[in-house]
Write an enzyme that holds these catalytic residues in place. Sequence first.
Site, PDB file in Angstrom:
ATOM      1  N   SER A 119       0.828  -1.205   0.000  1.00  0.00           N
ATOM      2  CA  SER A 119       0.000   0.000   0.000  1.00  0.00           C
ATOM      3  C   SER A 119       0.872   1.269   0.000  1.00  0.00           C
ATOM      4  O   SER A 119       1.673   1.447  -0.914  1.00  0.00           O
ATOM      5  CB  SER A 119      -0.969  -0.038   1.188  1.00  0.00           C
ATOM      6  OG  SER A 119      -1.987   0.929   1.048  1.00  0.00           O
ATOM      7  N   ASP A 173      -9.989  -5.016  -4.183  1.00  0.00           N
ATOM      8  CA  ASP A 173      -9.442  -4.007  -3.258  1.00  0.00           C
ATOM      9  C   ASP A 173     -10.349  -2.772  -3.243  1.00  0.00           C
ATOM     10  O   ASP A 173     -10.464  -2.079  -4.248  1.00  0.00           O
ATOM     11  CB  ASP A 173      -8.032  -3.618  -3.712  1.00  0.00           C
ATOM     12  CG  ASP A 173      -7.277  -2.803  -2.665  1.00  0.00           C
ATOM     13  OD1 ASP A 173      -7.926  -2.057  -1.906  1.00  0.00           O
ATOM     14  OD2 ASP A 173      -6.039  -2.902  -2.622  1.00  0.00           O
ATOM     15  N   HIS A 207      -7.929  -5.436   0.267  1.00  0.00           N
ATOM     16  CA  HIS A 207      -6.689  -4.690   0.528  1.00  0.00           C
ATOM     17  C   HIS A 207      -5.894  -5.429   1.591  1.00  0.00           C
ATOM     18  O   HIS A 207      -5.828  -5.034   2.754  1.00  0.00           O
ATOM     19  CB  HIS A 207      -7.033  -3.261   0.978  1.00  0.00           C
ATOM     20  CG  HIS A 207      -5.849  -2.327   0.939  1.00  0.00           C
ATOM     21  ND1 HIS A 207      -5.201  -1.995  -0.231  1.00  0.00           N
ATOM     22  CD2 HIS A 207      -5.202  -1.651   1.918  1.00  0.00           C
ATOM     23  CE1 HIS A 207      -4.223  -1.157   0.030  1.00  0.00           C
ATOM     24  NE2 HIS A 207      -4.193  -0.942   1.333  1.00  0.00           N
TER      25      HIS A 207
END
Length: 231
Positions: A119, A173, A207
């Site tokens: 991320s 995600d 995610h």
Amino acid sequence: MCGNIMSAPLPAIVPAACRATAAVIFLHGLGDTGHGWAEAMAGIRTPYVKYICPHAPVMPVTLNMNMAMPSWFDIISLNHDAEEDETGIKRAAESIKALIDQEVKNGIPSHRIVLGGFSQGGALSLYTALTTHQKLAGVVALSCWLPLRNSLSQSVISNNKDIPVLQCHGEADPLVPLIFGCLTVEKLKVMLNPSNITFKTYSGMPHSACPEEMMDIKQFIEKQLPKINIL
């Protein structure tokens, strides 16, 4: 690494099981610490590789109503065309380059170091790899995007034009949508040697990470950091 770089505590480290001849530096995501990813790396460890998972400093984050949390740089918004914290991104990249330099001083050459992250950490790992003069073994970019992509040019990239990149993204995600990953890989293919870029997606993955992705990371690390014989 000195404990006062970016005012963050010392990294979480998974030491090599034997003499370390290579290293992986892996950067966590927003609001996290290095401990979780150190545990994940321990699960896919290679005996001669040292895994270093630094902790981001705590700072207010605009995206989260200015609440203070571990963050490599400020995030204003997750919109594709959002304003970016250019100063913070560049400062964070310098801190990671200093961490790479420290490993070089410890005896591991930069071309035996894979840089990676998840991320926000993945975003920083990509930006650092594209802007550093240190020749790296590869980059692992998970569920992320390329920061300051509009101001980066091929002329900025010096030693890592041929760097192998493993980019991974969950198809489900909700935080960093798959389109961000797709746009990032297209940009990277223009800036780097496209034959060295691998983009993998995972059906149903949000995610986060999944076992299949972790095995892909392990294989990539072992390919880019093969075992070497020490006399």
